[in-house]
Motif scaffolding. Structure first.
Motif, PDB file in Angstrom:
ATOM      1  N   LYS A 246       0.830  -1.202   0.000  1.00  0.00           N
ATOM      2  CA  LYS A 246       0.000   0.000   0.000  1.00  0.00           C
ATOM      3  C   LYS A 246       0.864   1.252   0.000  1.00  0.00           C
ATOM      4  O   LYS A 246       0.600   2.226  -0.720  1.00  0.00           O
ATOM      5  CB  LYS A 246      -0.913  -0.021   1.228  1.00  0.00           C
ATOM      6  CG  LYS A 246      -1.998   1.044   1.227  1.00  0.00           C
ATOM      7  CD  LYS A 246      -2.894   0.873   2.448  1.00  0.00           C
ATOM      8  CE  LYS A 246      -3.943   1.974   2.526  1.00  0.00           C
ATOM      9  NZ  LYS A 246      -4.742   1.888   3.763  1.00  0.00           N
ATOM     10  N   LYS A 247       1.940   1.231   0.805  1.00  0.00           N
ATOM     11  CA  LYS A 247       2.844   2.386   0.858  1.00  0.00           C
ATOM     12  C   LYS A 247       3.564   2.562  -0.477  1.00  0.00           C
ATOM     13  O   LYS A 247       3.745   3.696  -0.953  1.00  0.00           O
ATOM     14  CB  LYS A 247       3.856   2.190   1.991  1.00  0.00           C
ATOM     15  CG  LYS A 247       4.712   3.410   2.278  1.00  0.00           C
ATOM     16  CD  LYS A 247       5.548   3.210   3.540  1.00  0.00           C
ATOM     17  CE  LYS A 247       4.671   3.243   4.778  1.00  0.00           C
ATOM     18  NZ  LYS A 247       5.477   3.213   6.022  1.00  0.00           N
ATOM     19  N   MET A 248       3.955   1.458  -1.105  1.00  0.00           N
ATOM     20  CA  MET A 248       4.598   1.534  -2.423  1.00  0.00           C
ATOM     21  C   MET A 248       3.657   2.162  -3.444  1.00  0.00           C
ATOM     22  O   MET A 248       4.066   2.994  -4.260  1.00  0.00           O
ATOM     23  CB  MET A 248       5.016   0.135  -2.885  1.00  0.00           C
ATOM     24  CG  MET A 248       6.181  -0.465  -2.111  1.00  0.00           C
ATOM     25  SD  MET A 248       6.410  -2.245  -2.438  1.00  0.00           S
ATOM     26  CE  MET A 248       6.691  -2.245  -4.209  1.00  0.00           C
ATOM     27  N   ALA A 249       2.365   1.767  -3.389  1.00  0.00           N
ATOM     28  CA  ALA A 249       1.387   2.292  -4.344  1.00  0.00           C
ATOM     29  C   ALA A 249       1.101   3.765  -4.090  1.00  0.00           C
ATOM     30  O   ALA A 249       1.004   4.562  -5.034  1.00  0.00           O
ATOM     31  CB  ALA A 249       0.097   1.475  -4.259  1.00  0.00           C
ATOM     32  N   GLU A 250       0.963   4.148  -2.815  1.00  0.00           N
ATOM     33  CA  GLU A 250       0.625   5.540  -2.485  1.00  0.00           C
ATOM     34  C   GLU A 250       1.768   6.487  -2.803  1.00  0.00           C
ATOM     35  O   GLU A 250       1.570   7.602  -3.270  1.00  0.00           O
ATOM     36  CB  GLU A 250       0.257   5.652  -1.002  1.00  0.00           C
ATOM     37  CG  GLU A 250      -1.099   5.035  -0.664  1.00  0.00           C
ATOM     38  CD  GLU A 250      -1.377   5.049   0.827  1.00  0.00           C
ATOM     39  OE1 GLU A 250      -0.444   5.358   1.611  1.00  0.00           O
ATOM     40  OE2 GLU A 250      -2.530   4.743   1.216  1.00  0.00           O
ATOM     41  N   ARG A 251       2.995   6.038  -2.519  1.00  0.00           N
ATOM     42  CA  ARG A 251       4.159   6.921  -2.712  1.00  0.00           C
ATOM     43  C   ARG A 251       4.803   6.751  -4.081  1.00  0.00           C
ATOM     44  O   ARG A 251       5.747   7.470  -4.418  1.00  0.00           O
ATOM     45  CB  ARG A 251       5.208   6.638  -1.633  1.00  0.00           C
ATOM     46  CG  ARG A 251       4.722   6.931  -0.214  1.00  0.00           C
ATOM     47  CD  ARG A 251       5.842   6.671   0.782  1.00  0.00           C
ATOM     48  NE  ARG A 251       5.397   6.837   2.157  1.00  0.00           N
ATOM     49  CZ  ARG A 251       6.157   6.603   3.222  1.00  0.00           C
ATOM     50  NH1 ARG A 251       7.408   6.180   3.056  1.00  0.00           N
ATOM     51  NH2 ARG A 251       5.672   6.771   4.430  1.00  0.00           N
ATOM     52  N   HIS A 252       4.322   5.764  -4.861  1.00  0.00           N
ATOM     53  CA  HIS A 252       4.890   5.486  -6.192  1.00  0.00           C
ATOM     54  C   HIS A 252       6.392   5.197  -6.090  1.00  0.00           C
ATOM     55  O   HIS A 252       7.204   5.786  -6.807  1.00  0.00           O
ATOM     56  CB  HIS A 252       4.630   6.654  -7.150  1.00  0.00           C
ATOM     57  CG  HIS A 252       3.187   7.016  -7.280  1.00  0.00           C
ATOM     58  ND1 HIS A 252       2.270   6.248  -7.948  1.00  0.00           N
ATOM     59  CD2 HIS A 252       2.487   8.078  -6.786  1.00  0.00           C
ATOM     60  CE1 HIS A 252       1.082   6.804  -7.875  1.00  0.00           C
ATOM     61  NE2 HIS A 252       1.178   7.912  -7.160  1.00  0.00           N
ATOM     62  N   VAL A 253       6.746   4.313  -5.159  1.00  0.00           N
ATOM     63  CA  VAL A 253       8.152   3.966  -4.964  1.00  0.00           C
ATOM     64  C   VAL A 253       8.320   2.457  -5.079  1.00  0.00           C
ATOM     65  O   VAL A 253       7.359   1.695  -5.030  1.00  0.00           O
ATOM     66  CB  VAL A 253       8.668   4.445  -3.583  1.00  0.00           C
ATOM     67  CG1 VAL A 253       8.645   5.957  -3.496  1.00  0.00           C
ATOM     68  CG2 VAL A 253       7.845   3.839  -2.448  1.00  0.00           C
ATOM     69  N   SER A 254       9.580   2.015  -5.221  1.00  0.00           N
ATOM     70  CA  SER A 254       9.885   0.591  -5.300  1.00  0.00           C
ATOM     71  C   SER A 254      10.123   0.040  -3.902  1.00  0.00           C
ATOM     72  O   SER A 254      10.232   0.785  -2.922  1.00  0.00           O
ATOM     73  CB  SER A 254      11.137   0.377  -6.156  1.00  0.00           C
ATOM     74  OG  SER A 254      12.261   0.972  -5.501  1.00  0.00           O
ATOM     75  N   PHE A 255      10.265  -1.286  -3.814  1.00  0.00           N
ATOM     76  CA  PHE A 255      10.509  -1.934  -2.520  1.00  0.00           C
ATOM     77  C   PHE A 255      11.799  -1.396  -1.898  1.00  0.00           C
ATOM     78  O   PHE A 255      11.867  -1.157  -0.689  1.00  0.00           O
ATOM     79  CB  PHE A 255      10.594  -3.451  -2.714  1.00  0.00           C
ATOM     80  CG  PHE A 255      10.752  -4.226  -1.440  1.00  0.00           C
ATOM     81  CD1 PHE A 255       9.643  -4.690  -0.750  1.00  0.00           C
ATOM     82  CD2 PHE A 255      12.012  -4.504  -0.915  1.00  0.00           C
ATOM     83  CE1 PHE A 255       9.778  -5.407   0.437  1.00  0.00           C
ATOM     84  CE2 PHE A 255      12.158  -5.221   0.265  1.00  0.00           C
ATOM     85  CZ  PHE A 255      11.035  -5.670   0.937  1.00  0.00           C
TER      86      PHE A 255
END
Length: 696
Positions: A246-255
């Motif tokens: 969810k955090k990856m999707a919200e912030r548009h970042v990779s693992f």
């Protein structure tokens, strides 16, 4: 699966006064009634209610709840009736079982309608007794644990989505975080299998290569706190895979860009110990600004209490830390269930604010889609805190606006809102609130909710109230349109229409009263012929549809003008036959024809004014409408279909605004007269694709 004696022993361990005979009878009853039924896993079906009852014993719930868990599927899946359960196990258990039972026999409804009706019954039953929710959540959790046995991928995804949208947020709202996290993880595995496999794989890789780093950090925290004289427990873990995704999707970042994968929990003996621990951690390691949250002094709506902070550990590693007492921890993991002990004195108050909001939404929702949408909004998880000027605290979803805040305080405050102040400063009503804001709502009792608010409000309660108010306002407008159309229709009849004729017409049309007649006319549910025939039987013989009635020449004549004088209809007000009109003649120019209430004339015009009226030829005038359509496929085609069906030629169509919810259009139509234009507005307002329609 729990054996019969094991279940009884579990209950007796925390409730020595439990009636062993009733528990044994309920266990045997569910085994007998489910008989040879099998689950998708191949296990006997009765293993499911037994496991749900086992989950209830882990929460130390009372005997009626354990019996309800054992019986909760008997009414739906066997020939057992609620009356039989009432006779054998008493009215309390019967009421709880009825609350949990799903409405699976509504064959004619769509998938959404079935889900909405199940949810409606569930919420109403839950409002009377929260034990209904506790059993239902355990039922859903066990079903999710065995979901992978279902062969149909489509069915697995449907159940997982329903769990993610409704049941996991409901578990969060009553503070049952253990249930919420497991439901989210199991649903995540079905809905995003590739992401699930990738993230869990990376977390396993970290565990294999970090050399016990999580345990080492936890030990370091414990040593620092122990040296300060605090008796604490410290544990650490990787963050939940779904929360990472969810955090990856919200912030548009990779693992790799997620820096705070590790989370630690500190348990103390007292609230004072929580704050002391926080101070020690903040003075030993650098805290990350903006990440501290105090849910001890200001608990969440579900009773959750904890201090949250984030620290920079060695090598710029970011870690999250939660600090709470041991009692807080039990409450936080199992929420209201932790307080719902087997002793009556330990039961929580059933009056939960957010639950009352849900029940209000059930009453206000217009259809299945609305109920599901509003409920999902109402159980939204991320929260902020805002205050009234007198210091009353309200919790709202992240992104909430002053309109959401007003409706959270009271429905009437939201209905009458015209402005807002945040921290003493005037702001637009669409301004997002932040944690700690003091919000003052400026109201006016003559104001009413605006349709445009639906474009920015985020709470289900606000959305439901706005739609209800807008529908009531539209009802008034539709009735007013119907009255105008009725007068125009009655004027064509050979005799004067009195109260008795209207009463007889209502009876012939099988309507409730005169208002229902006006609503039917204004909502385009009755055409002119039907109304005429109902008022004066035989008056519409030979007339089938309005468009087949005698038409006039396609030209407009104006009375009051000298023969041969050129004129044009005002493009500011677009008068049509039926409007009261006035002529304006500027020196050396022709005559402009305006509606008498044209805004361009309100401030005065330096010209000669002429008293005009419509002549005999009145066909072909241009009327302008503003139409607000819901932003979804097919609504524009639906609107243009109404124009075509009303025999109105589109002269000009232009989109003048668009957002995520609505598209706004201005359209010029060639119409016969005011009655023709009014019928079109009425038909538009009766359409599901049209949010608003008005003449400009």
């Amino acid at each position: 699966m729990l054996r019969q004696y094991e279940l009884v022993e579990r209950v007796k361990a925390y409730d020595p006064n439990a009636d062993e005979a009733v528990l044994n009878r309920a266990y045997v009853y569910t085994v007998q009634k489910h008989g040879t039924q099998k689950r998708a896993s191949g296990d006997p079906y009765f293993s499911h209610p037994v496991e749900v009852a086992g989950l209830m014993t882990e929460l130390k719930l009372d005997q009626p709840t354990i019996v309800t868990a054992l019986l909760h599927d008997t009414v739906e899946d066997t020939l057992v009736t609620i009356e039989e359960i009432d006779r054998l196990f008493g009215p309390e258990v019967a009421r709880l079982v009825d609350g949990v039972t799903k409405l699976s026999k509504i064959e004619a409804m769509t998938e959404n309608e079935r889900a909405a009706e199940n949810l409606r019954k569930f919420l109403l039953a839950m409002s009377e007794d929260l034990r209904v929710l506790l059993v239902k959540l355990a039922d859903r959790l066990h079903n999710m644990r065995t979901l992978h046995f279902i062969k149909s991928e489509e069915k697995r995804r449907r159940i997982a989505k329903e769990t993610m949208d409704i049941y996991a947020p409901l578990a969060e709202r009553v503070g049952m975080y253990e249930y919420m996290r497991e439901m989210q993880l199991l649903a995540f595995e079905q809905l995003e299998p590739t992401a699930y496999a990738t993230i869990t794989g990376r977390l396993a890789q970290i565990r294999d290569t970090d050399g016990g780093q999580v345990d080492a950090i936890a030990l370091t925290f414990k040593q620092a706190l122990s040296e300060a004289g605090l008796d604490v427990e410290v544990s650490g873990r990787e963050k939940h895979p779904y929360s990472i995704w969810k955090k990856m999707a919200e912030r548009h970042v990779s693992f790799e860009q997620i820096t705070d994968i590790m989370a630690f929990r500190v348990l103390t003996d007292s609230e004072e110990g929580c704050y002391r621990a926080l101070g020690i951690l903040h003075t030993t390691w650098q805290m990350i600004p903006g990440r501290f949250k105090d849910y001890v002094s200001t608990p969440k709506a579900n009773g959750y209490k904890s201090l949250h902070t984030a620290l920079i550990y060695e090598n710029s590693m970011r870690v999250e830390v939660q600090i709470r007492t041991r009692e807080m921890h039990r409450t936080n993991e199992f929420g209201l269930a932790a307080h719902w002990g087997y002793k009556s004195g330990e039961r929580p108050d059933g009056e939960v604010g957010w639950l009352r909001d849900l029940i209000e939404i059930v009453d206000a929702s217009h259809d299945a889609e609305e109920l599901l949408e509003h409920t999902r909004l109402a159980i939204y998880q991320d929260r902020i805190f805002a205050f009234t000027p007198k210091g009353a605290l309200h919790q709202l979803p992240k992104g909430a606006t002053p309109v959401d805040f007003a409706y959270a305080v009271h429905s009437n405050l939201g209905n009458f809102a015209v402005g807002a102040k945040i921290n003493g400063r005037h702001v637009p009503l669409r301004t997002p609130l932040t944690n700690g804001d003091v919000v003052e709502i400026i109201k006016n009792r003559s104001a009413s909710p605006q349709l445009a608010w639906l474009g920015f409000v985020v709470t289900g309660k606000a959305r439901a109230a706005i739609r209800r108010a807008v529908r009531a306002k539209e009802r008034e407008e539709v009735a007013a349109i119907g009255r105008k159309l009725f007068d125009e229709i009655a004027g064509r009849l050979p005799q004067k229409i009195g109260k008795k004729a209207i009463k007889d017409a209502v009876r012939r049309l099988e309507l409730d009263d005169e208002e229902a007649l006006m609503l039917a006319i204004g909502g385009a549910r009755l055409d002119d012929r039907q109304v005429m025939e109902a008022l004066v039987p035989g008056s519409a013989v030979g007339l089938t549809e309005p468009e087949q009635w005698p038409k006039q020449d396609r030209a407009i004549s104006i009375k009051g003008l000298t023969a041969g004088v050129a004129f044009q209809l005002g493009t500011c007000c677009h008068p049509v036959p039926g409007d009261r009109i006035v002529g304006v003649r500027h020196k050396g120019q022709g005559v402009e024809v305006h509606a008498i209430d044209c805004l361009d004339l309100a401030s005065g015009v330096d010209a000669d004014w002429l008293d005009l009226s419509w002549g005999e030829r009145t066909t072909g005038a241009i009327g302008r409408l503003r139409v607000v359509l819901y932003n979804r496929p097919g609504t524009l085609a639906e609107a243009t279909g109404i124009f075509a069906g009303s025999h109105a030629n589109i002269v000009h169509l232009e989109m003048i605004g668009r957002d995520d919810v609505f598209g706004t259009y201005e359209v010029d139509l060639e119409v016969n007269d005011l009655a023709h234009l009014t019928r079109i507005v009425s038909a538009l307002r009766a359409s599901d694709g049209v949010a608003q329609a008005e003449r400009i």
